[in-house]
Design an enzyme around this catalytic site. Sequence first.
Site, mmCIF file in Angstrom:
data_model
loop_
_atom_site.group_PDB
_atom_site.id
_atom_site.type_symbol
_atom_site.label_atom_id
_atom_site.label_comp_id
_atom_site.label_asym_id
_atom_site.label_seq_id
_atom_site.Cartn_x
_atom_site.Cartn_y
_atom_site.Cartn_z
ATOM 1 N N TRP A 140 0.739 -1.854 -0.040
ATOM 2 C CA TRP A 140 -0.159 -0.208 -0.111
ATOM 3 C C TRP A 140 0.785 0.875 0.196
ATOM 4 C CZ3 TRP A 140 -4.678 -0.631 -1.927
ATOM 5 C CH2 TRP A 140 -4.923 -2.525 -1.821
ATOM 6 N N ASP B 281 -1.179 6.927 6.946
ATOM 7 C CA ASP B 281 -2.331 6.043 6.478
ATOM 8 C C ASP B 281 -2.584 4.697 7.217
ATOM 9 O OD1 ASP B 281 -3.586 4.265 4.721
ATOM 10 O OD2 ASP B 281 -2.597 3.174 3.388
ATOM 11 N N LYS C 110 -11.713 -1.587 8.069
ATOM 12 C CA LYS C 110 -11.624 -2.738 9.163
ATOM 13 C C LYS C 110 -11.382 -2.509 10.829
ATOM 14 C CE LYS C 110 -8.324 -3.019 5.817
ATOM 15 N NZ LYS C 110 -7.888 -2.676 4.380
#
Length: 364
Positions: A106, A176, A200
């Site tokens: 990511w 992030d 999540k």
Amino acid sequence: MTTTVKRAYNLNAGPSALPLEVLQKAQEELVDFKGAGMSVMEMSHRSKEYDEVHTEAIARLKKLYNIPENYEVLFLQGGASLQFTMLPMNFLKEGQTASYVQTGSWSEKAFKEAKVLGNAVIAASTKENNYKNIPAFDELNYNADDAYVHITSNNTIFGTEWAEFPDTGDVPLVADMSSDILSKPVDISKFAMIYAGAQKNLGPSGVTVVIIRKEFLETASENVPTILSYKTHADKNSLYNTPPTFGIYMLGEVLKWVEAQGGVEAVAKRNEEKAALIYDVIDASNGFYTGHAVEGSRSLMNITFRVADEELEKQFLAEAKEAGFVGLNGHRSVGGCRASTYNAVPYETCQALANFMKDFQAKH
């Protein structure tokens, strides 16, 4: 509402487990929200009823996460992936450099998007080590005049997590936090901006939370399309266009659930206990199970490991599926096994997995 329902051992990496109490509350209110005769999904986002949901969710997140007064909380869409673009579009100006720390897939994607929009460089990378660890602070190479330093706080695919965060001084630090937000206490004041997809730890997919320092926000470029400007959403309290209303309602209910657990500190303690159940089995297995991440960089959210050999691993995953475990396969790009133990994953699920792992090893 207390209904006995059969629940899978949900270890999905995302979208992932939600608290049962929250799902049952949503089920109760799905058709008729607080006597309105309609669902939250059917209401105008300008209505008084929805405004209370929206405002309360922001206030609750600020309180739970100890977000200082000089920060805005925004509810956006497009996931972290859109943030990969919005961040440099707003803050990486001509003549500036943004530094990205590479700790997994990511962070690679975030860097790739920044390169499209301006001058982005790699401040540190653990790619050569197959992303088994988080770099040491003294390995970070950035400059005092950088637009910002970007990190990915937890790496779902490789199972690594920053145990502590660097102090970048006057250089804005951006994170992030999609996969570990609200899983442990964080000193928000260290960051110019934090962003996270909700799917999540915060709620269902569709909502992206942005926590941004007002002083940082003031430096954003004015030469940005309206919908992609953080200032637009801050000025309009995240109501510039129709927000993901049901997702925000669910996020608010998840935050109430975190409060009921005793807050972020209590959730963090439980997360450590849950992860320890599984890591202890890996460490005591004499190599039957091998963890991917090195100690000190291990994630409390995504536990990645391999089984002794490829055929046994296939058998392990097949038997685990039969036993009711969902989402144990590693990411398609790396293979192996992965147990995602986010906030809403019950202790009992992690205990059941630990027992299953011990039994499987004993049989083989």
